[in-house]
Design an enzyme around this catalytic site. Structure first.
Site, PDB file in Angstrom:
ATOM      1  N   HIS A   1      24.101  -2.727   2.223  1.00 57.12           N
ATOM      2  CA  HIS A   1      23.694  -1.340   2.024  1.00 57.12           C
ATOM      3  C   HIS A   1      24.657  -0.630   1.070  1.00 57.12           C
ATOM      4  CE1 HIS A   1      21.929   2.591   3.579  1.00 57.12           C
ATOM      5  NE2 HIS A   1      23.055   3.003   3.023  1.00 57.12           N
TER       6      HIS A   1
ATOM      7  N   HIS B   1      18.475   6.433   3.102  1.00 59.63           N
ATOM      8  CA  HIS B   1      17.345   5.912   2.328  1.00 59.63           C
ATOM      9  C   HIS B   1      16.366   7.030   1.965  1.00 59.63           C
ATOM     10  CE1 HIS B   1      18.180   1.607   2.294  1.00 59.63           C
ATOM     11  NE2 HIS B   1      18.717   1.780   3.489  1.00 59.63           N
TER      12      HIS B   1
ATOM     13  N   GLU C   1      27.521  -3.190   7.132  1.00 59.84           N
ATOM     14  CA  GLU C   1      26.259  -3.544   6.464  1.00 59.84           C
ATOM     15  C   GLU C   1      26.579  -3.967   5.032  1.00 59.84           C
ATOM     16  OE1 GLU C   1      23.237  -0.539   6.691  1.00 59.84           O
ATOM     17  OE2 GLU C   1      23.039  -0.730   8.855  1.00 59.84           O
TER      18      GLU C   1
ATOM     19  N   ASP D   1      19.161  -1.285   0.009  1.00 58.60           N
ATOM     20  CA  ASP D   1      19.546  -2.507   0.702  1.00 58.60           C
ATOM     21  C   ASP D   1      19.306  -3.647  -0.277  1.00 58.60           C
ATOM     22  OD1 ASP D   1      20.116  -1.107   3.006  1.00 58.60           O
ATOM     23  OD2 ASP D   1      18.141  -1.447   3.881  1.00 58.60           O
TER      24      ASP D   1
ATOM     25  N   TYR E   1      22.838   0.908  13.961  1.00 58.28           N
ATOM     26  CA  TYR E   1      22.440   0.277  12.697  1.00 58.28           C
ATOM     27  C   TYR E   1      21.213   0.906  12.058  1.00 58.28           C
ATOM     28  CZ  TYR E   1      19.013  -2.367  15.464  1.00 58.28           C
ATOM     29  OH  TYR E   1      17.976  -2.719  16.295  1.00 58.28           O
TER      30      TYR E   1
ATOM     31  N   SER F   1      18.495   9.387   7.518  1.00 60.10           N
ATOM     32  CA  SER F   1      18.760   8.138   6.798  1.00 60.10           C
ATOM     33  C   SER F   1      19.097   8.405   5.333  1.00 60.10           C
ATOM     34  CB  SER F   1      17.541   7.225   6.857  1.00 60.10           C
ATOM     35  OG  SER F   1      17.743   6.119   5.990  1.00 60.10           O
TER      36      SER F   1
HETATM   37 ZN   LIG Z   1      20.217   0.452   4.258  1.00 61.94          ZN
END
Ligand SMILES: [Zn+2]
Length: 150
Positions: free
Chosen positions: A118, A63, A115, A70, A54, A61
């Site tokens: 996300h 991100h 998720e 998110d 996760y 990442s």
């Molecule tokens: Zn995320």
């Protein structure tokens, strides 16, 4: 966030508000250092193997690209998937170029648990194709490599 992703995210948030849906970012762009610190905390808490399901190792990442966000939460315990916000996102995000990056029951393909919060900006054309085909970004990528175009 990447300016393109931000522009589309903002439009999505405003349109959602018209439907009485409140969306906000809890985490978007992260630096290498931010990701390293988040990842290390998860490894400490759950061990590396579980954390890898996760949380991304620093440098890997989404991100860090500024294209991922998110929305409203980043915890499974919040059961975001049961909210009207999650439902609205799953039906509408593609119109703004965002895809649900780690869908349910696709863990074997994406390498990550479901998720529901996300989302990743991929552009409206790609997002629409991915949404309508019910495929993951990985599967889309494979199609792109094989066909050179979609
Ligand atoms: Zn995320």
């Amino acid at each position: 966030m990447h300016p393109l992703a931000y522009t589309h995210f903002k439009k999505m948030v405003l349109d959602a508000l018209n439907d009485n849906i409140v969306l906000y970012s809890v985490s978007a762009y992260r630096s290498f250092k931010d990701q390293a610190s988040i990842y290390q905390n998860y490894v400490k808490k759950d061990g590396e193997e579980k954390a890898n399901k996760y949380s991304a190792k620093p440098g890997t990442s989404e991100h860090q690209t500024g294209l991922a966000v998110d929305i409203n939460t980043c915890f499974t315990k919040d059961h975001f998937e049961k909210t009207k916000e999650a439902k609205w996102l799953s039906n509408n995000a593609y119109k703004y170029g965002f895809i649900l990056r780690y869908p349910k029951d696709k863990e074997k393909i994406t390498g990550y648990i479901y998720e529901p919060w996300h989302y990743r900006y991929v552009g409206i054309k790609a997002a629409t194709f991915i949404y309508q085909s019910e495929i993951t970004f990985e599967e889309y990528y494979d199609i792109m490599i094989e066909n050179k175009e979609v």
